[in-house]
Design a protein around this motif. Sequence first.
Motif, short mmCIF file in Angstrom:
data_model
loop_
_atom_site.label_atom_id
_atom_site.label_comp_id
_atom_site.label_asym_id
_atom_site.label_seq_id
_atom_site.Cartn_x
_atom_site.Cartn_y
_atom_site.Cartn_z
N LYS A 262 -18.27 -2.37 1.86
CA LYS A 262 -18.50 -2.11 0.43
C LYS A 262 -17.24 -2.38 -0.41
CE LYS A 262 -17.71 2.97 0.52
NZ LYS A 262 -16.29 2.86 0.77
N CYS A 263 -16.07 -2.34 0.23
CA CYS A 263 -14.81 -2.59 -0.49
C CYS A 263 -14.46 -4.08 -0.51
CB CYS A 263 -13.66 -1.84 0.16
SG CYS A 263 -13.82 -0.06 0.07
N TYR A 264 -15.08 -4.86 0.38
CA TYR A 264 -14.72 -6.26 0.58
C TYR A 264 -14.96 -7.11 -0.66
CZ TYR A 264 -14.72 -10.85 2.90
OH TYR A 264 -14.47 -12.14 3.28
N LEU B 78 -6.47 0.11 8.32
CA LEU B 78 -6.71 0.75 7.03
C LEU B 78 -7.29 -0.28 6.07
CD1 LEU B 78 -3.52 2.97 6.55
CD2 LEU B 78 -5.75 3.61 7.46
N CYS B 79 -8.24 0.15 5.26
CA CYS B 79 -8.92 -0.74 4.33
C CYS B 79 -7.93 -1.27 3.28
CB CYS B 79 -10.05 0.01 3.65
SG CYS B 79 -10.83 -0.91 2.32
N GLY B 80 -7.99 -2.58 3.01
CA GLY B 80 -7.11 -3.22 2.05
C GLY B 80 -7.37 -2.79 0.62
N ARG B 81 -8.45 -2.03 0.38
CA ARG B 81 -8.75 -1.60 -0.99
C ARG B 81 -8.57 -0.09 -1.15
NH1 ARG B 81 -14.19 -3.31 -4.24
NH2 ARG B 81 -13.39 -2.97 -6.33
N CYS B 82 -9.29 0.70 -0.32
CA CYS B 82 -9.25 2.15 -0.52
C CYS B 82 -8.25 2.85 0.40
CB CYS B 82 -10.65 2.75 -0.32
SG CYS B 82 -11.22 2.68 1.38
N GLN B 83 -7.62 2.08 1.30
CA GLN B 83 -6.58 2.59 2.20
C GLN B 83 -7.09 3.64 3.20
OE1 GLN B 83 -3.59 1.03 2.18
NE2 GLN B 83 -4.45 -0.20 0.53
#
Length: 378
Positions: free
Chosen positions: A124-126, A98-103
């Motif tokens: 894009k969230c990195y 799961l993405c560390g920003r948008c989950q």
Amino acid sequence: MSTQCIKEQSNTQPISIFDPQEEKKIELQKFKKSKVCAECKSWIIRQKSVGCGICEDVYHLSCMRPKLTRKPKKWTCTRCLELKNTFPDTNELEIDTLCGRCQKHVQCDDEEFCSKCSKVFHSKCYGPKKVAPICIFCEQQKPPKIKQNKNLVQFLPLKISLKNQNSFILPCCIYDDTLRERCFNSIQYALYCQNISFNDDLVYDSVQKQENNVALEKLEPLTGKDLEAFKKYKQVTKHGYYAPVIVEYNTDQGFYVKAVQPIANNTLICEYAGEVFRFADQVYSTSDSMMSLLETSFAATSLVIIPQKYGNLAKYLSGINNTKKNSKKQQQNVKSQRFNVEGESRVILYACRDIRTGEVLYYDYNEGGFNYNTRFFV
Ligand SMILES: [Zn+2]
Ligand SMILES: [Zn+2]
Ligand SMILES: [Zn+2]
Ligand SMILES: [Zn+2]
């Protein structure tokens, strides 16, 4: 023991060390962070590899059967497929994807991995730039720039002669104040990105200092002017100030070290610092910065340096690719050599020819003796 303790214990299922399912779980954890190909065990570069969407195991495209020429959109390794079948009702294994920003779930062809917080992100969230060494959150938490102690810099000469020198010389001071501070902070930043505390010496945690005994191996002793120069330089580098170099980053090479002023042949660059381990305990280490310290012809008494928690500039110098024709002659400008420094083996990195401004510093990992795989160094 209190009654509460007894009650808690009786509620817990005893776990056998030899439980094969538990072993598989542990094995999975161990492999999660490795950066070597899970098939051939050699070092991997991101562009030519494919990662398992669950365990982050990576494989060379060429090591997959059947061979792949292009990255697949989503891929799960056979071990994870097997584990998923073994634990059908657990989703614990998928948390890491799961993405560390948008989950939201991250596809393996759109993932960026932060070396500091170990989280995975959509590209894009990195961060604002995809080329950052760490994620946007770790970047925001970085410590403020360190003001340099200028008194220390006075140890270093202002001018260097480019005449042939037979003994070690101290590097020349960086003339420009702003540039000097930028260079100094570039090392601190690189260490921050990799969760490494600055330390300019050998760290004896898992072995005793006495085990680094040069009587077990014949090593060239550092004497006279060389020893004097080395000791003087250590006073400055202990505070993080080095030769006129800066640590930079790009996505292909990772961190690398570049000269910002000319560096004369035989100039001291730094000592290879970090934690000292017995080679026997590190045979399966996947570290890309293991350096040989003592070679006794027995793995149990041979020592290596691995900057895991502690390190200095040495960790960021690039290794040359030994298998490319001529690459050694063209690239190598720094030599790493082990010396007997007052009874203790130490690895010293120094310029082995004159280095021009803008040149990237390269040295040969294999000079230490153990045969590391350097095929994948850029
Ligand atoms: Zn491979
Ligand atoms: Zn996997
Ligand atoms: Zn995201
Ligand atoms: Zn991060």
